[in-house]
Design an enzyme around this catalytic site. Sequence first.
Site, PDB file in Angstrom:
ATOM      1  N   TYR A   1      36.902  43.381  38.768  1.00  0.00           N
ATOM      2  CA  TYR A   1      36.370  43.720  40.084  1.00  0.00           C
ATOM      3  C   TYR A   1      35.192  44.679  39.946  1.00  0.00           C
ATOM      4  CZ  TYR A   1      40.654  41.782  42.205  1.00  0.00           C
ATOM      5  OH  TYR A   1      41.687  40.971  42.598  1.00  0.00           O
ATOM      6  N   SER A   2      34.040  44.222  40.420  1.00  0.00           N
ATOM      7  CA  SER A   2      32.811  45.026  40.391  1.00  0.00           C
ATOM      8  C   SER A   2      32.567  45.611  38.998  1.00  0.00           C
ATOM      9  CB  SER A   2      32.859  46.138  41.445  1.00  0.00           C
ATOM     10  OG  SER A   2      32.926  45.585  42.735  1.00  0.00           O
TER      11      SER A   2
END
Length: 326
Positions: free
Chosen positions: A61-62
């Site tokens: 995630y990110s």
Amino acid sequence: MKYVKLGRTGLDVSRLCLGCMSYGEPQRGNHAWTLPEAESRPFIRKALELGINFFDTANVYSDGSSEEIVGRALREFASRDEVVIATKVHGRMRPGPNGAGLSRKAILAEIDASLKRLGTDYVDLYQIHRWDGATPIEETLEALNDVVRAGKARYIGASSMYAWQFARALTLSERHGWARFVTMQNYVNLLYREEEREMLPLCRAEGIGVIPWSPLARGRLTRDWDEATARSETDEFGKTLYRAAVEADRKVVEAVASVAAARGLPRAQVALAWVLQKPGVSAPIVGATKMHHLTDAVAALEVTLSAEETVALEASYVPHPVLGFS
């Protein structure tokens, strides 16, 4: 807040899990709609104030910044012993032949990288984000067992896959005496009910805790079908989930709106209440980028749908192609 045992474990988790994919630096990774750290922290604090003790993120995630943001916030706002931190491994984190997947090399490298980003000595739940068809499942399971034995994870879990794959993994773990998956994080909501055929019955039979992702169908169940958001317009993966049965899906969304209007409730509460009432579901994973997302989710714990309302919500559903496994 209500709390439940996570599957057959002795671990107590809140009936809701805060999904942290929405929290990450927008310039890192593929999610331009995420909230940067300063904007993310109030949501993590509010979740704790509401009694949520279960937080789910992933290494991918990110580009790792979600883990960094969540880790810093939880260290500041809560005691480590009070929170249940879950993260995941599988997605690509760096270029090169060993920068992704579920090989022993990848798992042992990525657990250490996740712990460093989270700022903790262990995670409570370490999950394989997807099935890795290029790596023998025995290799993956043995590596995960070693992660548990090393004290770097308390439990292990899995995410979207075929029921036969999950059954095979559970059988192999038992055969070898390895740590066993205790959770399944799968895609379950009023717009996608294919998991009711095989995976949910398997999880009930095996005592697996079910923690569905996207219980509100990325917000589509909370607004009119044609209403767009910044996320819906830029979320390429999300777009792939809602192409197969557009007209039937639209009718389901309209049914949610009708039931919600009759009850005087936000649509999110009705759609989430449906997931919460599915047998075997432990804690749906809810995202929050506005404060009412959190308060609506907690309020849904008190909503009981009647048999007639459930029939109305489910009536327009049609079979869908298998989705969410890639």
